[in-house]
Scaffold this motif. Structure first.
Motif, PDB file in Angstrom:
ATOM      1  N   LEU A 134       0.816  -1.226   0.000  1.00  0.00           N
ATOM      2  CA  LEU A 134       0.000   0.000   0.000  1.00  0.00           C
ATOM      3  C   LEU A 134       0.848   1.274   0.000  1.00  0.00           C
ATOM      4  CD1 LEU A 134      -2.860  -0.999   2.461  1.00  0.00           C
ATOM      5  CD2 LEU A 134      -2.992  -0.819  -0.043  1.00  0.00           C
ATOM      6  N   ALA A 140      -4.630   3.580  -2.112  1.00  0.00           N
ATOM      7  CA  ALA A 140      -4.684   4.465  -0.950  1.00  0.00           C
ATOM      8  C   ALA A 140      -4.151   5.826  -1.356  1.00  0.00           C
ATOM      9  CB  ALA A 140      -3.840   3.898   0.188  1.00  0.00           C
ATOM     10  N   THR A 144      -6.387   8.345   3.106  1.00  0.00           N
ATOM     11  CA  THR A 144      -6.894   7.001   3.402  1.00  0.00           C
ATOM     12  C   THR A 144      -6.481   6.595   4.814  1.00  0.00           C
ATOM     13  OG1 THR A 144      -6.785   6.331   1.075  1.00  0.00           O
ATOM     14  CG2 THR A 144      -6.820   4.567   2.722  1.00  0.00           C
ATOM     15  N   ILE A 146      -5.942   3.563   7.255  1.00  0.00           N
ATOM     16  CA  ILE A 146      -5.699   2.123   7.246  1.00  0.00           C
ATOM     17  C   ILE A 146      -5.798   1.637   8.683  1.00  0.00           C
ATOM     18  CG2 ILE A 146      -4.044   0.291   6.720  1.00  0.00           C
ATOM     19  CD1 ILE A 146      -2.890   2.310   4.581  1.00  0.00           C
TER      20      ILE A 146
END
Length: 189
Positions: A134, A140, A144, A146
């Motif tokens: 990522l 992403a 974003t 996570i």
């Protein structure tokens, strides 16, 4: 296990039989969504290592525009699809039966997510492999969020060196949620 809030509130979800999955308990799920819930409306949500789909279904129930469920077990994916149909959230869902790394590659260039949640098997290093992917991915973007569900002793000290900031950690009795964003973002959730 049930849906906590939203359009599918109080509906009971099926879980795959056996010990291959560990569904997030209702109490932990409620705590997680108390933290991120205000940002759910109209978001895109990626649920990796989906198990029964409870986290992604909760996101859809609370107003997410779309959720993608990635699960390698066909038996678990059958359960996710049944839960999506039962909650009437299937039209806003995409299911991918694949190992997570292959699924991420297949989604590349097709989707961008506001939230990426993962609950991989504990203590096997999957978190790091996904985060490394990522860090260079277009799935992403800078905002974003996570979220990783992991065992209490899972180490995330490497996060900064691969381009992430650990912005929050919520510990429970047996596990924790770790909240990460790409490094350089100043706002903290």
């Amino acid at each position: 296990m049930r849906v906590i809030a939203g359009s599918a509130r109080s509906l009971r979800l099926k879980t795959p039989e056996g010990m291959a999955t560990r569904p997030t308990t209702d109490r932990i799920k409620e705590t997680l969504f108390n933290i991120i819930g205000p940002s759910m409306y109209d978001c895109t949500f990626l649920d990796l290592f989906s198990g029964s789909g409870g986290i992604g279904i909760e996101a859809l129930s609370r107003g997410a525009r779309e959720a993608v469920f990635v699960e390698s077990s066909p038996k678990a994916m059958k359960c996710i699809k049944e839960n999506l149909t039962f909650t009437r959230l299937a039209p806003k869902a995409l299911t991918v039966t694949s190992d997570v790394m292959n699924a991420l590659c297949r989604l590349e260039g097709e989707k961008v997510f506001d939230f990426i949640f993962m609950d991989p098997p504990y203590d096997q290093g999957y978190e790091r492999r996904v985060l490394e992917y990522l860090s260079e991915s277009e799935l992403a973007y800078e905002d974003t969020l996570i979220i990783v569900e992991a065992s209490l002793d899972t180490d995330f000290s490497y996060a900064e060196e691969i381009g992430f900031s650990l912005i929050r950690e919520k510990r429970y009795k047996t596990n924790k949620h770790v909240f990460l964003e790409r490094a350089g973002r100043e706002e903290i959730c």
